[in-house]
Scaffold this motif. Structure first.
Motif, PDB file in Angstrom:
ATOM      1  N   TRP A   1      30.229  55.838  26.809  1.00 29.20           N
ATOM      2  CA  TRP A   1      29.502  55.352  27.983  1.00 29.20           C
ATOM      3  C   TRP A   1      29.861  53.897  28.272  1.00 29.20           C
ATOM      4  CZ3 TRP A   1      24.111  57.397  26.087  1.00 29.20           C
ATOM      5  CH2 TRP A   1      24.033  58.772  26.342  1.00 29.20           C
ATOM      6  N   VAL A   2      29.816  53.085  27.232  1.00 28.66           N
ATOM      7  CA  VAL A   2      30.053  51.654  27.407  1.00 28.66           C
ATOM      8  C   VAL A   2      31.517  51.379  27.741  1.00 28.66           C
ATOM      9  CG1 VAL A   2      29.987  49.402  26.259  1.00 28.66           C
ATOM     10  CG2 VAL A   2      28.115  51.034  25.919  1.00 28.66           C
ATOM     11  N   ALA A   3      32.430  52.158  27.150  1.00 29.24           N
ATOM     12  CA  ALA A   3      33.852  51.969  27.435  1.00 29.24           C
ATOM     13  C   ALA A   3      34.170  52.253  28.900  1.00 29.24           C
ATOM     14  CB  ALA A   3      34.687  52.872  26.528  1.00 29.24           C
ATOM     15  N   SER A   4      33.484  53.228  29.485  1.00 32.03           N
ATOM     16  CA  SER A   4      33.754  53.592  30.876  1.00 32.03           C
ATOM     17  C   SER A   4      32.983  52.736  31.876  1.00 32.03           C
ATOM     18  CB  SER A   4      33.409  55.075  31.106  1.00 32.03           C
ATOM     19  OG  SER A   4      32.032  55.307  30.854  1.00 32.03           O
ATOM     20  N   ASP A   5      31.887  52.128  31.415  1.00 31.44           N
ATOM     21  CA  ASP A   5      31.064  51.325  32.329  1.00 31.44           C
ATOM     22  C   ASP A   5      30.342  50.246  31.528  1.00 31.44           C
ATOM     23  OD1 ASP A   5      29.462  50.252  34.269  1.00 31.44           O
ATOM     24  OD2 ASP A   5      28.246  52.053  34.592  1.00 31.44           O
ATOM     25  N   ARG A   6      30.993  49.107  31.361  1.00 28.96           N
ATOM     26  CA  ARG A   6      30.417  48.035  30.547  1.00 28.96           C
ATOM     27  C   ARG A   6      29.109  47.512  31.131  1.00 28.96           C
ATOM     28  NH1 ARG A   6      30.886  46.671  25.266  1.00 28.96           N
ATOM     29  NH2 ARG A   6      29.968  44.607  24.983  1.00 28.96           N
ATOM     30  N   GLY A   7      28.997  47.544  32.425  1.00 28.28           N
ATOM     31  CA  GLY A   7      27.785  47.038  33.065  1.00 28.28           C
ATOM     32  C   GLY A   7      26.553  47.872  32.789  1.00 28.28           C
ATOM     33  N   ALA A   8      26.748  49.076  32.227  1.00 29.62           N
ATOM     34  CA  ALA A   8      25.607  49.940  31.929  1.00 29.62           C
ATOM     35  C   ALA A   8      24.669  49.306  30.905  1.00 29.62           C
ATOM     36  CB  ALA A   8      26.108  51.290  31.422  1.00 29.62           C
TER      37      ALA A   8
ATOM     38  N   TYR B   1      18.048  52.859  28.957  1.00 27.44           N
ATOM     39  CA  TYR B   1      18.288  53.736  27.809  1.00 27.44           C
ATOM     40  C   TYR B   1      19.476  53.238  26.988  1.00 27.44           C
ATOM     41  CZ  TYR B   1      19.332  57.824  24.963  1.00 27.44           C
ATOM     42  OH  TYR B   1      19.584  58.655  23.893  1.00 27.44           O
ATOM     43  N   ILE B   2      20.562  52.881  27.679  1.00 30.82           N
ATOM     44  CA  ILE B   2      21.760  52.407  26.977  1.00 30.82           C
ATOM     45  C   ILE B   2      21.493  51.052  26.320  1.00 30.82           C
ATOM     46  CG2 ILE B   2      24.126  51.590  27.330  1.00 30.82           C
ATOM     47  CD1 ILE B   2      24.509  53.814  29.350  1.00 30.82           C
ATOM     48  N   LYS B   3      20.784  50.185  27.006  1.00 30.36           N
ATOM     49  CA  LYS B   3      20.458  48.875  26.438  1.00 30.36           C
ATOM     50  C   LYS B   3      19.675  49.026  25.134  1.00 30.36           C
ATOM     51  CE  LYS B   3      18.901  45.822  29.302  1.00 30.36           C
ATOM     52  NZ  LYS B   3      17.992  45.034  30.192  1.00 30.36           N
ATOM     53  N   LYS B   4      18.765  49.989  25.096  1.00 27.90           N
ATOM     54  CA  LYS B   4      17.899  50.177  23.940  1.00 27.90           C
ATOM     55  C   LYS B   4      18.574  50.938  22.808  1.00 27.90           C
ATOM     56  CE  LYS B   4      13.425  52.194  22.653  1.00 27.90           C
ATOM     57  NZ  LYS B   4      12.223  52.919  23.162  1.00 27.90           N
ATOM     58  N   ASN B   5      19.389  51.928  23.146  1.00 24.65           N
ATOM     59  CA  ASN B   5      19.919  52.836  22.126  1.00 24.65           C
ATOM     60  C   ASN B   5      21.385  52.620  21.769  1.00 24.65           C
ATOM     61  OD1 ASN B   5      17.609  54.893  21.665  1.00 24.65           O
ATOM     62  ND2 ASN B   5      17.740  54.716  23.900  1.00 24.65           N
ATOM     63  N   CYS B   6      22.049  51.697  22.464  1.00 25.52           N
ATOM     64  CA  CYS B   6      23.474  51.455  22.203  1.00 25.52           C
ATOM     65  C   CYS B   6      23.709  49.989  21.853  1.00 25.52           C
ATOM     66  CB  CYS B   6      24.311  51.857  23.421  1.00 25.52           C
ATOM     67  SG  CYS B   6      24.107  53.585  23.929  1.00 25.52           S
ATOM     68  N   ARG B   7      22.902  49.462  20.963  1.00 28.07           N
ATOM     69  CA  ARG B   7      22.979  48.029  20.650  1.00 28.07           C
ATOM     70  C   ARG B   7      24.336  47.631  20.078  1.00 28.07           C
ATOM     71  NH1 ARG B   7      18.763  46.058  16.816  1.00 28.07           N
ATOM     72  NH2 ARG B   7      19.047  48.068  15.797  1.00 28.07           N
TER      73      ARG B   7
ATOM     74  N   SER C   1      27.392  49.169  20.469  1.00 33.01           N
ATOM     75  CA  SER C   1      28.446  49.250  21.482  1.00 33.01           C
ATOM     76  C   SER C   1      28.291  48.171  22.549  1.00 33.01           C
ATOM     77  CB  SER C   1      28.436  50.635  22.138  1.00 33.01           C
ATOM     78  OG  SER C   1      28.815  51.632  21.209  1.00 33.01           O
ATOM     79  N   CYS C   2      27.047  47.805  22.854  1.00 35.36           N
ATOM     80  CA  CYS C   2      26.796  46.779  23.870  1.00 35.36           C
ATOM     81  C   CYS C   2      26.942  45.360  23.321  1.00 35.36           C
ATOM     82  CB  CYS C   2      25.396  46.952  24.452  1.00 35.36           C
ATOM     83  SG  CYS C   2      25.217  48.391  25.542  1.00 35.36           S
ATOM     84  N   GLY C   3      27.091  45.240  22.003  1.00 36.85           N
ATOM     85  CA  GLY C   3      27.215  43.911  21.407  1.00 36.85           C
ATOM     86  C   GLY C   3      25.910  43.152  21.377  1.00 36.85           C
TER      87      GLY C   3
END
Length: 228
Positions: free
Chosen positions: A31-38, A44-50, A52-54
């Motif tokens: 998800w993050v590789a295809s859309d970094r702004g997500a 959901y991504i901010k909370k569960n993809c810490r 990958s989001c750095g």
């Protein structure tokens, strides 16, 4: 006469559990590789993809208890930066009662063979006036639960304090004191400092006895752990 011997208050610490920085969804990396702004737009991504989001917290080496000398393991929960914002109270018959703030830092020194923790404390008033500072070291007597604290204070006192650790509580009792020749505070006769660890909070209480006043509480404060 003015007495301000801040740290030594009844300290109750509650060390929060530090969560591992991981992705909780297996699709995070794609998800993050295809859309970094997500990472900013999608909650959901901010909370569960810490990971990958750095968004992982930065751990300071001086608070990394994996570096702690084995002798100091019984007091590892003390390690960290603790802050009490307007949660401190100063009281004594010779001074007005007032509130204060304080930050305490207990850190691991460089060097694996150093068997002590660094200790600093700085207190300030509600109008940001610098009230008191002290620094020193904390260690444990080998093969015991006896904890030793040495301090040098900005008001001209130097203390050696020792006391047993029972569970999450340490009760330091003054063993020796030094003072500069022109210190103007009342003559300190005895001091008892209590620290209690309790899940992310640090409560502290300092009781003192002078030549003219019986043993009584001088300062108390509740700290929150601000380091990771």
């Amino acid at each position: 006469m003015r007495l301000l011997l801040f740290s030594g208050v009844f300290l109750a610490f509650v060390a929060p559990t530090v969560q591992q920085c991981v992705d909780s969804d297996g699709a995070c990396s794609s998800w993050v590789a295809s859309d970094r702004g997500a990472c900013q737009r999608k909650e959901y991504i901010k909370k569960n993809c810490r990971k990958s989001c750095g968004n992982c917290p930065i751990y300071e080496a001086k608070f990394d208890t994996r570096r702690l000398n084995p002798q100091l393991q019984p007091i590892r929960q003390l390690v960290g930066r603790w802050k009490g914002e307007h949660t401190g109270k100063v009281t004594f018959p010779t001074i007005p009662t007032f509130k204060y703030s304080e930050e305490v830092e207990i850190s691991i020194p460089d060097g694996a063979n150093i068997r002590s923790l660094n200790y600093t404390a700085a207190a300030w008033s509600s109008d940001k006036e610098d009230l008191h500072r002290e620094s020193g070291y904390i260690t444990i007597k080998p093969n015991t639960r006896e904890v030793i604290l040495t301090t040098v204070m900005s008001n001209g006192f130097i203390t050696v304090e020792e006391g047993p650790m029972f569970g999450n509580n340490i009760k330091f009792i003054l063993k020796d004191i030094g003072r500069i020749s022109f210190v103007r505070d009342e003559h300190l006769h005895n001091l008892v400092r209590e620290w209690t660890l309790d899940q992310g909070y640090l409560r502290a209480r300092l009781s003192i006895q002078t030549l003219s006043h019986r043993m009584q509480e001088h300062t108390s404060i509740l700290y929150t752990k601000t380091s990771v």
